[in-house]
Design a protein around this motif. Structure first.
Motif, short mmCIF file in Angstrom:
data_model
loop_
_atom_site.label_atom_id
_atom_site.label_comp_id
_atom_site.label_asym_id
_atom_site.label_seq_id
_atom_site.Cartn_x
_atom_site.Cartn_y
_atom_site.Cartn_z
N LEU A 5 -0.43 -50.79 -15.98
CA LEU A 5 0.29 -50.95 -17.24
C LEU A 5 0.61 -49.55 -17.78
O LEU A 5 -0.30 -48.78 -18.06
CB LEU A 5 -0.63 -51.69 -18.22
N PRO A 6 1.90 -49.21 -17.94
CA PRO A 6 2.23 -47.86 -18.37
C PRO A 6 1.73 -47.53 -19.78
O PRO A 6 1.71 -48.41 -20.65
CB PRO A 6 3.77 -47.85 -18.36
N TYR A 7 1.35 -46.28 -19.97
CA TYR A 7 0.92 -45.79 -21.28
C TYR A 7 1.95 -46.11 -22.36
O TYR A 7 1.61 -46.58 -23.45
CB TYR A 7 0.69 -44.28 -21.21
N ASN A 8 3.22 -45.91 -22.05
CA ASN A 8 4.26 -46.14 -23.06
C ASN A 8 4.35 -47.60 -23.47
O ASN A 8 4.61 -47.90 -24.64
CB ASN A 8 5.63 -45.66 -22.56
N PHE A 9 4.13 -48.50 -22.51
CA PHE A 9 4.12 -49.93 -22.83
C PHE A 9 2.98 -50.25 -23.81
O PHE A 9 3.16 -50.97 -24.80
CB PHE A 9 3.95 -50.76 -21.55
N ILE A 10 1.83 -49.66 -23.55
CA ILE A 10 0.65 -49.91 -24.40
C ILE A 10 0.87 -49.32 -25.79
O ILE A 10 0.57 -49.94 -26.80
CB ILE A 10 -0.61 -49.34 -23.73
N LYS A 11 1.47 -48.13 -25.82
CA LYS A 11 1.73 -47.48 -27.10
C LYS A 11 2.76 -48.27 -27.92
O LYS A 11 2.62 -48.47 -29.13
CB LYS A 11 2.24 -46.05 -26.86
N ASP A 12 3.79 -48.78 -27.23
CA ASP A 12 4.86 -49.51 -27.92
C ASP A 12 4.42 -50.89 -28.39
O ASP A 12 4.88 -51.38 -29.42
CB ASP A 12 6.09 -49.66 -27.00
N ASN A 13 3.57 -51.56 -27.61
CA ASN A 13 3.17 -52.93 -27.93
C ASN A 13 1.78 -53.02 -28.57
O ASN A 13 1.37 -54.10 -29.01
CB ASN A 13 3.18 -53.79 -26.67
N GLY A 14 1.08 -51.90 -28.60
CA GLY A 14 -0.27 -51.91 -29.13
C GLY A 14 -0.35 -51.19 -30.47
O GLY A 14 0.67 -50.80 -31.05
N PHE A 15 -1.58 -51.04 -30.95
CA PHE A 15 -1.82 -50.41 -32.25
C PHE A 15 -2.97 -49.43 -32.07
O PHE A 15 -4.03 -49.81 -31.57
CB PHE A 15 -2.20 -51.48 -33.29
N GLU A 16 -2.74 -48.18 -32.48
CA GLU A 16 -3.82 -47.22 -32.29
C GLU A 16 -4.99 -47.57 -33.22
O GLU A 16 -4.80 -47.94 -34.38
CB GLU A 16 -3.33 -45.78 -32.53
N ILE A 17 -6.19 -47.49 -32.68
CA ILE A 17 -7.39 -47.84 -33.44
C ILE A 17 -7.94 -46.59 -34.10
O ILE A 17 -8.20 -45.59 -33.42
CB ILE A 17 -8.46 -48.48 -32.52
N PRO A 18 -8.11 -46.63 -35.43
CA PRO A 18 -8.59 -45.42 -36.11
C PRO A 18 -10.06 -45.15 -35.81
O PRO A 18 -10.83 -46.06 -35.48
CB PRO A 18 -8.39 -45.74 -37.60
N PHE A 19 -10.46 -43.90 -35.92
CA PHE A 19 -11.84 -43.48 -35.74
C PHE A 19 -12.50 -43.34 -37.12
O PHE A 19 -11.90 -42.78 -38.03
CB PHE A 19 -11.87 -42.12 -35.02
N ARG A 20 -13.71 -43.90 -37.25
CA ARG A 20 -14.51 -43.66 -38.45
C ARG A 20 -15.88 -43.26 -37.97
O ARG A 20 -16.34 -43.72 -36.92
CB ARG A 20 -14.68 -44.94 -39.28
N LEU A 21 -16.56 -42.45 -38.74
CA LEU A 21 -17.86 -41.98 -38.29
C LEU A 21 -18.82 -43.15 -38.04
O LEU A 21 -19.49 -43.21 -37.02
CB LEU A 21 -18.45 -41.02 -39.33
N GLN A 22 -18.84 -44.15 -38.95
CA GLN A 22 -19.78 -45.26 -38.76
C GLN A 22 -19.22 -46.35 -37.85
O GLN A 22 -19.94 -47.21 -37.40
CB GLN A 22 -20.16 -45.92 -40.09
N ALA A 23 -17.90 -46.35 -37.68
CA ALA A 23 -17.27 -47.36 -36.84
C ALA A 23 -16.30 -46.62 -35.92
O ALA A 23 -15.12 -46.50 -36.21
CB ALA A 23 -16.55 -48.40 -37.69
N LYS A 24 -16.85 -46.13 -34.81
CA LYS A 24 -16.09 -45.20 -33.97
C LYS A 24 -14.85 -45.84 -33.37
O LYS A 24 -13.88 -45.16 -33.07
CB LYS A 24 -17.00 -44.66 -32.87
N VAL A 25 -14.90 -47.16 -33.19
CA VAL A 25 -13.72 -47.88 -32.69
C VAL A 25 -13.45 -48.97 -33.73
O VAL A 25 -13.84 -50.12 -33.58
CB VAL A 25 -13.98 -48.52 -31.32
N ASP A 26 -12.77 -48.60 -34.81
CA ASP A 26 -12.69 -49.46 -35.99
C ASP A 26 -11.59 -50.53 -35.83
O ASP A 26 -10.61 -50.57 -36.58
CB ASP A 26 -12.45 -48.60 -37.24
N TYR A 27 -11.80 -51.41 -34.85
CA TYR A 27 -10.75 -52.38 -34.48
C TYR A 27 -10.54 -53.47 -35.52
O TYR A 27 -9.47 -54.10 -35.54
CB TYR A 27 -11.05 -53.00 -33.10
N ILE A 28 -11.53 -53.71 -36.39
CA ILE A 28 -11.34 -54.73 -37.43
C ILE A 28 -10.18 -54.33 -38.36
O ILE A 28 -9.42 -55.18 -38.82
CB ILE A 28 -12.64 -54.96 -38.22
#
Lengths: 201, 201
Positions: free
Chosen positions: A166-189
């Motif tokens: 799956l190309p990076y550009n496809f993932i970037k275009d169709n996905g959503f970057e997940i922000p980093f938080r100190l207590q929730a390193k992968v803050d997907y909620i």
């Protein structure tokens, strides 16, 4: 390439990860899976969501039952999971996802995504669950939530054909970057809230 | 009391069940757990619901990595589960439950219900999930769905006090008998539909 240190591990997910590291990944810092496990712990403690990693499926072949002590498994094998690694609930909704990380910069190889898992995720989507991949490109230090629907479109049209990733550009275009938080390193909620709860389905 | 036949089992849940059988239960016919697993398979194949049994949690201590063959687990132990045995989704709702059967006719002993599981189920309920026990009284051949809320009331008021079990009458009065169907031996979705979907929450 770094090899993981020690063959003696104290939990199954660590071992599973070690195998993956050996096979596909470099070994730098905390794995995506462990960061998600920590994030889930934070969500649980702060009463945001109830999401757990499923135990690694293991095929047990031989067990000893010594008197007065715990049953000891003497021979067993890792099985291929038929569902995903993580599930749980958020605001009454069923949440189900799989985490994948790669050292590649330009694409995520399909090679470590199993067909059974994709079939499971397709069903979850059909039954109204919130279903996605969390994908990390380690060299770019970028982590995306990719909803199952665009993934399925790519998988169905390209998997049996030529493309094996799956190309990076496809993932970037169709996905959503997940922000980093100190207590929730992968803050997907944060992304679920935006994409599935506020944004409709 | 009948002992289960054979210490050599080919899947972890069978072994786990054997242990339970040895500890608490007689060994007549198919276990409740296996009947639920079969029922879930029927739900999956007929596209009614997506509900799976979680793998049995196993603590891996030692693994061999022979060349050119699968990793072999040489030493491992069963762990106490921190959540429930079954979860999944039905009509977009998160579903989470634990199955218990007893040879007792008058009550379900609290002894094989772990506090961690109850805490997990309490959380699931607070976050809007559908959460319950499936309880079978084997000598009576009766199987009930007991919603988590009446269970929690009984657990909170009576667990730290004197009572060490849940009376049959309490389960009958606060629960719902689960109908038997040939293809869905524990047809709990029928009860979910009536109690949680049509009946409100």
């Amino acid at each position: 390439m770094n090899y993981p240190n020690g063959k003696k591990a104290t939990n199954p997910s660590a071992i599973n990860r070690s195998k993956n590291v050996l096979n596909t990944y470099g070994n730098r810092g905390m794995t995506l899976e462990n960061e998600i496990v920590e994030t889930n712990k934070f969500y649980l403690e702060t009463n945001i969501a109830v999401i757990h990693k499923k135990p690694t499926p293991i095929q047990v072949v031989q067990v000893d039952y010594p008197k007065r002590s715990a049953a000891t498994i003497k021979e067993a094998y890792y099985r291929r999971p038929s569902t995903t690694d993580f599930n749980g609930l958020y605001k009454g909704r069923y949440v189900d996802f799989e985490a994948k990380e790669t050292n590649n910069k330009t694409s995520l190889p399909f090679s470590n995504i199993h067909e059974h898992q994709v079939e499971h995720m397709r069903r979850v989507d059909q039954h109204g669950g919130i279903c996605f991949f969390i994908i990390r490109f380690k060299p770019l230090n970028e982590t995306f939530l990719l909803p199952i629907r665009p993934f399925i479109r790519a998988w169905d049209t390209e998997f049996d054909g030529k493309r094996k990733s799956l190309p990076y550009n496809f993932i970037k275009d169709n996905g959503f970057e997940i922000p980093f938080r100190l207590q929730a390193k992968v803050d997907y909620i944060k992304v679920i809230e935006k994409v599935y709860i506020n944004g409709g389905d």
